[in-house]
Motif scaffolding. Structure first.
Motif, PDB file in Angstrom:
ATOM      1  N   THR A   1      40.393  29.970 -47.228  1.00 28.11           N
ATOM      2  CA  THR A   1      41.310  31.108 -47.210  1.00 28.11           C
ATOM      3  C   THR A   1      40.956  32.068 -46.083  1.00 28.11           C
ATOM      4  O   THR A   1      41.853  32.594 -45.400  1.00 28.11           O
ATOM      5  N   CYS A   2      39.676  32.319 -45.879  1.00 28.49           N
ATOM      6  CA  CYS A   2      39.236  33.217 -44.806  1.00 28.49           C
ATOM      7  C   CYS A   2      39.578  32.681 -43.420  1.00 28.49           C
ATOM      8  O   CYS A   2      39.678  33.455 -42.459  1.00 28.49           O
ATOM      9  N   ALA A   3      39.769  31.373 -43.323  1.00 27.81           N
ATOM     10  CA  ALA A   3      39.994  30.754 -42.018  1.00 27.81           C
ATOM     11  C   ALA A   3      41.441  30.870 -41.542  1.00 27.81           C
ATOM     12  O   ALA A   3      41.772  30.381 -40.465  1.00 27.81           O
ATOM     13  N   ARG A   4      42.301  31.513 -42.350  1.00 23.98           N
ATOM     14  CA  ARG A   4      43.685  31.709 -41.919  1.00 23.98           C
ATOM     15  C   ARG A   4      44.190  33.080 -42.353  1.00 23.98           C
ATOM     16  O   ARG A   4      43.552  33.759 -43.154  1.00 23.98           O
ATOM     17  N   ARG A   5      45.305  33.438 -41.804  1.00 23.60           N
ATOM     18  CA  ARG A   5      45.819  34.787 -42.011  1.00 23.60           C
ATOM     19  C   ARG A   5      46.321  34.983 -43.440  1.00 23.60           C
ATOM     20  O   ARG A   5      47.022  34.149 -43.983  1.00 23.60           O
ATOM     21  N   GLY A   6      45.940  36.136 -44.007  1.00 20.11           N
ATOM     22  CA  GLY A   6      46.506  36.553 -45.276  1.00 20.11           C
ATOM     23  C   GLY A   6      45.994  35.772 -46.466  1.00 20.11           C
ATOM     24  O   GLY A   6      45.108  34.923 -46.364  1.00 20.11           O
ATOM     25  N   ALA A   7      46.557  36.094 -47.634  1.00 18.71           N
ATOM     26  CA  ALA A   7      46.183  35.420 -48.878  1.00 18.71           C
ATOM     27  C   ALA A   7      46.904  34.076 -48.934  1.00 18.71           C
ATOM     28  O   ALA A   7      47.936  33.930 -49.587  1.00 18.71           O
ATOM     29  N   ASP A   8      46.356  33.090 -48.249  1.00 20.76           N
ATOM     30  CA  ASP A   8      46.987  31.774 -48.093  1.00 20.76           C
ATOM     31  C   ASP A   8      45.988  30.711 -48.541  1.00 20.76           C
ATOM     32  O   ASP A   8      45.373  30.031 -47.712  1.00 20.76           O
ATOM     33  N   PRO A   9      45.792  30.560 -49.858  1.00 21.67           N
ATOM     34  CA  PRO A   9      44.755  29.643 -50.345  1.00 21.67           C
ATOM     35  C   PRO A   9      45.086  28.192 -50.052  1.00 21.67           C
ATOM     36  O   PRO A   9      46.253  27.824 -49.870  1.00 21.67           O
ATOM     37  N   PRO A  10      44.070  27.347 -50.006  1.00 17.74           N
ATOM     38  CA  PRO A  10      44.273  25.935 -49.662  1.00 17.74           C
ATOM     39  C   PRO A  10      44.824  25.134 -50.830  1.00 17.74           C
ATOM     40  O   PRO A  10      44.803  25.558 -51.987  1.00 17.74           O
ATOM     41  N   ARG A  11      45.291  23.953 -50.504  1.00 22.63           N
ATOM     42  CA  ARG A  11      45.716  23.003 -51.522  1.00 22.63           C
ATOM     43  C   ARG A  11      44.556  22.064 -51.863  1.00 22.63           C
ATOM     44  O   ARG A  11      43.555  21.996 -51.151  1.00 22.63           O
ATOM     45  N   ARG A  12      44.712  21.378 -52.966  1.00 28.20           N
ATOM     46  CA  ARG A  12      43.620  20.569 -53.499  1.00 28.20           C
ATOM     47  C   ARG A  12      43.101  19.560 -52.481  1.00 28.20           C
ATOM     48  O   ARG A  12      41.881  19.380 -52.340  1.00 28.20           O
ATOM     49  N   ALA A  13      43.987  18.905 -51.757  1.00 28.65           N
ATOM     50  CA  ALA A  13      43.554  17.881 -50.806  1.00 28.65           C
ATOM     51  C   ALA A  13      42.676  18.478 -49.713  1.00 28.65           C
ATOM     52  O   ALA A  13      41.712  17.835 -49.259  1.00 28.65           O
ATOM     53  N   GLU A  14      42.997  19.702 -49.271  1.00 29.97           N
ATOM     54  CA  GLU A  14      42.180  20.365 -48.247  1.00 29.97           C
ATOM     55  C   GLU A  14      40.777  20.652 -48.772  1.00 29.97           C
ATOM     56  O   GLU A  14      39.779  20.475 -48.060  1.00 29.97           O
ATOM     57  N   VAL A  15      40.704  21.107 -50.013  1.00 36.27           N
ATOM     58  CA  VAL A  15      39.403  21.420 -50.619  1.00 36.27           C
ATOM     59  C   VAL A  15      38.577  20.161 -50.775  1.00 36.27           C
ATOM     60  O   VAL A  15      37.379  20.109 -50.426  1.00 36.27           O
ATOM     61  N   GLU A  16      39.194  19.109 -51.300  1.00 40.97           N
ATOM     62  CA  GLU A  16      38.462  17.868 -51.509  1.00 40.97           C
ATOM     63  C   GLU A  16      37.989  17.273 -50.191  1.00 40.97           C
ATOM     64  O   GLU A  16      36.879  16.704 -50.117  1.00 40.97           O
ATOM     65  N   ALA A  17      38.781  17.410 -49.145  1.00 40.45           N
ATOM     66  CA  ALA A  17      38.379  16.880 -47.838  1.00 40.45           C
ATOM     67  C   ALA A  17      37.144  17.591 -47.323  1.00 40.45           C
ATOM     68  O   ALA A  17      36.221  16.953 -46.777  1.00 40.45           O
ATOM     69  N   LEU A  18      37.080  18.904 -47.501  1.00 39.79           N
ATOM     70  CA  LEU A  18      35.915  19.646 -47.021  1.00 39.79           C
ATOM     71  C   LEU A  18      34.698  19.399 -47.904  1.00 39.79           C
ATOM     72  O   LEU A  18      33.575  19.282 -47.400  1.00 39.79           O
ATOM     73  N   LEU A  19      34.913  19.264 -49.203  1.00 38.36           N
ATOM     74  CA  LEU A  19      33.787  19.026 -50.116  1.00 38.36           C
ATOM     75  C   LEU A  19      33.150  17.668 -49.864  1.00 38.36           C
ATOM     76  O   LEU A  19      31.943  17.488 -50.113  1.00 38.36           O
TER      77      LEU A  19
END
Length: 317
Positions: free
Chosen positions: A295-313
């Protein structure tokens, strides 16, 4: 289903690039985060009839946040002016007088008995501003007594609006007794209890009946005090910070989503949370920190989707 109660407002974000109006509000941001992490979520919010209210409704609908229990209010939408500094950190000014979010009546709240709700989350200004704060606090008390779902609070204090420290200390002390899970930032605690350590406050909450206490520490990571008294520490996930708007809310959403995936939310909350193992608590914190970093890596309150989180984890360090 996770039920989130509280404000849905407009963030008027001011930066060197100009102004832009984006949907926000801590509880609404948590709800969107949960939905993007594939959790079923229903938002209890009072949404105004103006253009900002229409914008909020479209945003929440687009993110699959269930608005079946939302109240179509007559009052205007609240506005938070978020001014970003050169490092992307936000400071806030609020335009709240007479706004829809704070006017809850008991008749507007649903009876959660017999519903598929596994958790009730709220916090921020919704638990601080009259007259609605007392209505929501009474809801928390009933649900804690019923013991049929997990009650969660994110303090998310706003000293620029509610500046009476002694009154806020009493309010928080009273409200956390109704919660199984309490999350705060180190900035919250530094203002609320300037003469006490975070560890001391977390221990006090545990004595008051809080089963899981979490303190986020910005770039220093987060602490979690588990039901067995074990303190877990998770470092922050490294990222290039664009801005911090919604970071704490997305952390909360990531935390609740991870617990939901473990079947740790629901009836008999004490038993469910006590069954979470030490490696699982570490994974819960890691997911929450990852969601906040994205979320911090982009503008505003724009939380990630599950696939993005799993990819980073799953990416090797």
């Amino acid at each position: 289903m996770i039920v989130v109660a509280g404000e849905a407002l407009i963030d008027l974000v001011v930066s060197a690039e100009g102004e832009r109006a984006v949907p926000g509000g801590s509880p609404a941001n948590v709800a969107v985060t949960l939905a993007r992490l594939d959790q079923r979520v229903r938002l209890l919010a009072r949404i105004g009839p103006d253009e900002y209210g229409r914008q909020l409704t479209e945003h929440l609908d687009a993110n699959q946040v269930d608005l079946a229990w939302a109240v179509r209010a007559d009052q205007p939408t609240s506005v938070a002016v978020a001014t970003l500094n050169a490092a992307g950190q936000a400071s806030y000014e609020f335009r709240l007088e007479g706004a829809a979010d704070w006017q809850w009546t008991p008749q507007e709240l649903p009876d959660l008995t017999g519903t598929p709700a596994t958790a009730l989350h709220t916090g921020s200004l919704a638990l601080a501003l009259a007259p609605g704060a007392q209505v929501l606090e009474d809801l928390l008390a009933r649900e804690r007594q019923r013991d049929a779902l997990t009650v969660s609070i994110d303090l998310n204090l706003r000293p620029s609006i509610v500046s009476d420290r002694a009154a806020e200390q009493e309010r928080v002390r009273r409200q956390v007794r109704h919660a199984h899970l309490v999350k705060a930032s180190d900035e919250d605690l530094a203002w609320l209890h300037p003469d006490r350590s975070a560890a001391d406050v977390m221990a006090e909450w545990r004595d008051a009946g809080v089963l899981c206490a979490v303190v986020t520490r910005g770039g220093d990571g987060a602490w979690l005090l588990a039901p067995d008294g074990t303190l877990h520490e998770e470092p922050a996930v490294r990222t290039t910070v664009v801005d911090t708007v919604g970071a704490g809310d997305s952390f909360t959403g990531g935390l609740l989503a991870a617990l939901a995936d473990l079947d740790a939310l629901g009836d008999r909350p004490a038993d469910r949370l006590a069954a979470v193992t030490e490696p699982q608590w570490e994974a819960v914190l890691r997911q929450a920190a990852t969601v906040a970093a994205l979320t911090c890596a982009r503008r505003g309150a724009d939380p990630p989707r599950r696939a993005e989180v799993e990819a980073l984890l799953t990416t090797p360090n």
